[in-house]
Write an enzyme that holds these catalytic residues in place. Structure first.
Site, PDB file in Angstrom:
ATOM      1  N   ASP A 217      18.418 -56.020 -15.211  1.00 26.39           N
ATOM      2  CA  ASP A 217      17.938 -55.195 -14.100  1.00 26.39           C
ATOM      3  C   ASP A 217      16.971 -54.146 -14.650  1.00 26.39           C
ATOM      4  OD1 ASP A 217      19.571 -53.481 -15.471  1.00 26.39           O
ATOM      5  OD2 ASP A 217      20.970 -53.100 -13.837  1.00 26.39           O
ATOM      6  N   ASN A 218      16.305 -54.506 -15.754  1.00 23.59           N
ATOM      7  CA  ASN A 218      15.518 -53.530 -16.493  1.00 23.59           C
ATOM      8  C   ASN A 218      14.143 -54.094 -16.827  1.00 23.59           C
ATOM      9  OD1 ASN A 218      14.693 -52.550 -19.423  1.00 23.59           O
ATOM     10  ND2 ASN A 218      15.863 -50.893 -18.480  1.00 23.59           N
TER      11      ASN A 218
ATOM     12  N   CYS B  11      19.203 -51.726  -6.173  1.00 27.92           N
ATOM     13  CA  CYS B  11      20.531 -51.845  -5.581  1.00 27.92           C
ATOM     14  C   CYS B  11      21.158 -50.474  -5.373  1.00 27.92           C
ATOM     15  CB  CYS B  11      21.428 -52.735  -6.447  1.00 27.92           C
ATOM     16  SG  CYS B  11      21.584 -52.197  -8.148  1.00 27.92           S
TER      17      CYS B  11
ATOM     18  N   GLU C  24      11.637 -52.985 -18.823  1.00 34.20           N
ATOM     19  CA  GLU C  24      11.228 -52.993 -20.226  1.00 34.20           C
ATOM     20  C   GLU C  24      11.883 -54.146 -20.985  1.00 34.20           C
ATOM     21  OE1 GLU C  24      11.253 -50.182 -24.247  1.00 34.20           O
ATOM     22  OE2 GLU C  24      12.194 -49.466 -22.410  1.00 34.20           O
ATOM     23  N   THR C  25      13.160 -54.381 -20.726  1.00 31.46           N
ATOM     24  CA  THR C  25      13.862 -55.472 -21.411  1.00 31.46           C
ATOM     25  C   THR C  25      13.227 -56.812 -21.069  1.00 31.46           C
ATOM     26  OG1 THR C  25      15.931 -54.219 -21.357  1.00 31.46           O
ATOM     27  CG2 THR C  25      16.088 -56.586 -21.774  1.00 31.46           C
TER      28      THR C  25
END
Length: 337
Positions: A123-124, A179, A126-127
């Protein structure tokens, strides 16, 4: 277990099933998307599954993260550990590796090495971009997926053939809502992961995967497909003619992430740091409340905050969405300079 995969073999053939049982898949994230993906792959008989997740099970996860139980939430069990425990109950013949860590530019290579497929369940932003860079650099297919509220999207990146995530950013429908602001319902999770796992099975068995960005809104009964084949940029810094893989450039500064669905900040110390949770708990016991220590993390209440510390120096500070405030609390707890 004779006949365990019989119905699947009738569709994929013996050769297809054999390829599945020799494949190695990395799932990045073990939340809603990741737990669903992992369960389907394990039930399908995947040869090796590696799960990487930075978080632990909370009560709010149980509505949509299908591998976890109330007992996992009570014990604040890391998702990577709880997922592995449950998955081995479903299929004890699978080789499952689980890691409680945060994917970053320094460690991504060790996880990508010798994998058949990478599947996005984060949910990121950058990752995702780090994994995208690594997928292209090492030539491993990467299956993107995201969902919020009743809406989700997915597409498959095949190095050397399709555009990468960096190419497609301007074409991806905005996901400004999170969310935390609009919630999420589990049916869209199941839809997106069904398409992600289907793409994985196609790639493993040598079946063509169409170059489509697929989006769905299960509540509004809306569906859209975008052909991404011609959206590849020759000047893309990741998959273009002169790639520099910008998201694989690391630094030693502390990183902060506002966590989806919670009034919380994650702090990631990019320099080498290892915490002895037992020793730290002895030091903190007189100054904090609700102290819990298990082999994976330390949790306590301090001032108006709840702090969760991991062995690798990461921390989740609950009760704030201000990075500076979270860093101040972190320093007080671990005396990090």
């Amino acid at each position: 277990m004779i006949g365990r995969y019989m119905k699947q073999q009738l569709f994929l053939g013996n050769d297809g099933q054999d390829k599945i049982q020799h494949a190695s898949v990395l799932v990045i994230g073990a939340g809603a998307l990741g737990s669903s993906i992992a369960e389907m792959l394990v039930r399908a008989g995947i040869g090796e599954l590696t799960i990487v997740d930075r978080d632990y099970v909370e009560w709010s996860n149980l509505q949509r993260q299908q591998l976890y139980s109330e007992e996992d939430a009570k014990n604040k069990l890391p998702k990577a550990i709880a997922a592995k425990n449950r998955l081995l109950e479903l299929n004890s013949s699978i080789n499952i590796n689980s890691f409680i860590t945060d994917i970053n530019a320094k460690n991504i290579e060790e996880f990508v090495n010798e994998k058949t497929i990478l599947i996005d369940a984060t949910d990121n932003f950058e990752t995702r971009m780090i994994v995208n860079d690594a997928a292209i650099k090492f030539g491993v297919p990467f299956i993107f997926g995201a969902c919020v509220a009743s809406y989700g999207l997915t597409f498959t990146i095949i190095p050397g053939k399709t555009p990468c995530l960096n190419c497609l950013l301007e074409h991806i429908p905005s996901l400004q809502d999170t969310c935390d602001t609009v919630g999420v319902i589990s049916p869209i999770v199941q839809i997106i992961t069904a398409f992600q796992v289907t793409s994985a099975l196609k790639l493993i068995t040598g079946t063509k995967v169409l170059p489509l960005l697929q989006s769905y809104d299960v509540w509004k009964n809306e569906k859209a497909d975008i052909n991404i084949e011609k959206l590849k940029h020759k000047n893309c810094p990741t998959c273009g003619d002169l790639p520099i893989f910008p998201y694989l450039q690391s630094d030693s500064e502390m990183k902060t992430d506002i966590l989806c669905g919670r009034d919380a900040i994650q702090l990631r110390n990019m320099s080498s740091l290892s915490l002895s949770l037992e020793e730290l708990s002895k030091k903190l016991i007189k100054d904090v409340n609700d102290l819990i220590v298990n082999p994976y993390l330390l949790s306590c209440s301090f001032e108006d905050y709840r702090i969760v510390l991991f062995k690798d120096g990461r921390a989740i500070i609950h009760g704030t969405n201000q990075p500076s405030q979270a860093k101040s609390i972190y320093k007080k707890i671990v005396n990090f300079q």
